[in-house]
Design a protein around this motif. Sequence first.
Motif, short mmCIF file in Angstrom:
data_model
loop_
_atom_site.label_atom_id
_atom_site.label_comp_id
_atom_site.label_asym_id
_atom_site.label_seq_id
_atom_site.Cartn_x
_atom_site.Cartn_y
_atom_site.Cartn_z
N LEU A 24 0.85 -1.20 0.00
CA LEU A 24 0.00 0.00 0.00
C LEU A 24 0.88 1.24 0.00
CD1 LEU A 24 -2.76 1.42 0.31
CD2 LEU A 24 -2.54 1.09 2.79
N GLY A 25 0.97 1.90 -1.16
CA GLY A 25 1.70 3.16 -1.26
C GLY A 25 0.76 4.33 -1.01
N LEU A 26 1.17 5.22 -0.11
CA LEU A 26 0.32 6.35 0.29
C LEU A 26 1.06 7.68 0.11
CD1 LEU A 26 -1.07 4.88 3.63
CD2 LEU A 26 -2.22 4.92 1.40
N GLY A 27 0.30 8.74 -0.10
CA GLY A 27 0.88 10.07 -0.24
C GLY A 27 -0.12 11.13 0.15
N SER A 28 0.33 12.37 0.19
CA SER A 28 -0.53 13.48 0.64
C SER A 28 -1.44 14.01 -0.46
CB SER A 28 0.32 14.61 1.20
OG SER A 28 1.22 15.10 0.21
N GLY A 29 -1.28 13.53 -1.70
CA GLY A 29 -2.26 13.80 -2.73
C GLY A 29 -2.00 15.01 -3.61
N GLU A 30 -2.86 15.15 -4.62
CA GLU A 30 -2.81 16.25 -5.57
C GLU A 30 -4.22 16.83 -5.73
OE1 GLU A 30 -0.64 15.16 -9.30
OE2 GLU A 30 -0.57 13.23 -8.28
N ASN A 31 -4.28 18.11 -5.88
CA ASN A 31 -5.55 18.78 -6.12
C ASN A 31 -6.26 18.20 -7.34
OD1 ASN A 31 -7.60 20.65 -5.72
ND2 ASN A 31 -6.48 22.37 -6.58
N LEU A 32 -5.49 17.82 -8.34
CA LEU A 32 -6.01 17.23 -9.57
C LEU A 32 -7.04 16.14 -9.31
CD1 LEU A 32 -5.67 16.76 -12.71
CD2 LEU A 32 -3.86 15.15 -12.11
N ASN A 33 -6.80 15.32 -8.30
CA ASN A 33 -7.65 14.16 -8.03
C ASN A 33 -8.60 14.36 -6.85
OD1 ASN A 33 -6.09 12.55 -9.95
ND2 ASN A 33 -4.47 12.80 -8.44
N GLU A 34 -8.18 15.15 -5.87
CA GLU A 34 -8.91 15.22 -4.63
C GLU A 34 -10.00 16.29 -4.63
OE1 GLU A 34 -8.18 12.65 -2.74
OE2 GLU A 34 -6.61 12.21 -4.20
N HIS A 35 -9.90 17.28 -5.52
CA HIS A 35 -10.89 18.37 -5.50
C HIS A 35 -12.27 17.90 -5.90
CE1 HIS A 35 -10.35 18.40 -9.91
NE2 HIS A 35 -11.52 19.02 -9.94
N VAL A 36 -12.37 16.73 -6.53
CA VAL A 36 -13.63 16.30 -7.13
C VAL A 36 -14.72 16.06 -6.09
CG1 VAL A 36 -12.52 15.32 -9.16
CG2 VAL A 36 -12.90 13.87 -7.15
N VAL A 37 -14.35 15.83 -4.83
CA VAL A 37 -15.37 15.58 -3.80
C VAL A 37 -15.80 16.87 -3.11
CG1 VAL A 37 -14.69 13.20 -3.41
CG2 VAL A 37 -13.60 15.01 -2.08
N GLY A 38 -15.26 18.02 -3.54
CA GLY A 38 -15.76 19.31 -3.10
C GLY A 38 -15.44 19.71 -1.68
N ARG A 39 -14.32 19.19 -1.12
CA ARG A 39 -13.96 19.52 0.25
C ARG A 39 -12.83 20.54 0.33
NH1 ARG A 39 -13.88 13.33 2.64
NH2 ARG A 39 -16.09 12.87 2.30
N GLY A 40 -12.49 21.13 -0.81
CA GLY A 40 -11.40 22.09 -0.82
C GLY A 40 -10.04 21.41 -0.81
#
Length: 321
Positions: free
Chosen positions: A101-117
């Motif tokens: 399981l590789g984990l990271g702090s993420g990118e706006n590109l993918n995470e903005h889609v759920v509308g949580r900023g």
Amino acid sequence: MVRVGYTMMTEQAGPRDLVEHVVAAERAGFDFSVTSDHYSPWLASQGHSPFAWSVLGAAAQATSRIPLMSYVTCPTTRYHPAVVAQQAATLQLLSQGRFRLGLGSGENLNEHVVGRGWPPAPVRLDKLAEAIEVIRALFAGGEITHHGTHFDVVHAKLWDLPEVLPPVGVAVSGERSCEIAGRLGDLVIATEPRSELLDAFDRHGGRGKPRVGQLPVCFDRDRDAAISRAHDQFRWMVGGWRVNAELPGPAGFEDATQYVRPDDIAAAVPCGDDVGRFVEAVRPYVDTGFTEVALVQIGGDRQEPFLRWAEAELLPALREL
């Protein structure tokens, strides 16, 4: 000897093709595989972005030897960490112990889609650390309730746990992420051969743990065609993660990379069919201390010729490193 991996790049191929590619990579002799986990490609020219966890499940059934790994999943926004723990445990069972399981702090590109900023980097890293702690607690078995700074978990339990838990890798880019990786991770993940990252990882408890890098390459018998394809689909990489993590979609990456030249990409990505050029691109990872390097062949429709060439010429040369 460095272990050489193959990347199922979900941004450049559909789900059935990705599974066929990793089956071919296993047959070609790659030591492991990794899979990107995005909601969107960086550039529209890449053209794909299927759900990585469905692809991983299919790959687990279609292959028998090659290890699998998410590279990387953000367990803080688009996914809740309790869900990621369940996904990872299930993948480990399906693959019979071949999943990491590789984990990271993420990118706006993918995470903005759920509308949580999209919070600033220090908050994202705090969320990542807490998410890993939640995942570790669920991996330990039993029922947990957690009320933390960023996440709530109420009476959660993983009912299907593998005997051997999936190792947890953490992607790093600076001191704080290296501290999280060293303290909470079983391995470290980086996309650049920067010795200061591995040194920081070691200082925070990572000494002796695996370290996994990644390198984009573009094989083609016609080097000019390879450079053109790499420029078309991978010029986003020159922005660096401090920029790339903030852009919200392909249009932003188009704007940010409009002045990147083909020569800039040719200098950053080994292109063509010169085995020596590819080996020299991997060498800095080996010299820095990476134990594993996953190659990304640019171009979803150019995987089969790359894998044939890799089996015949590239992998034997890399084994000499």
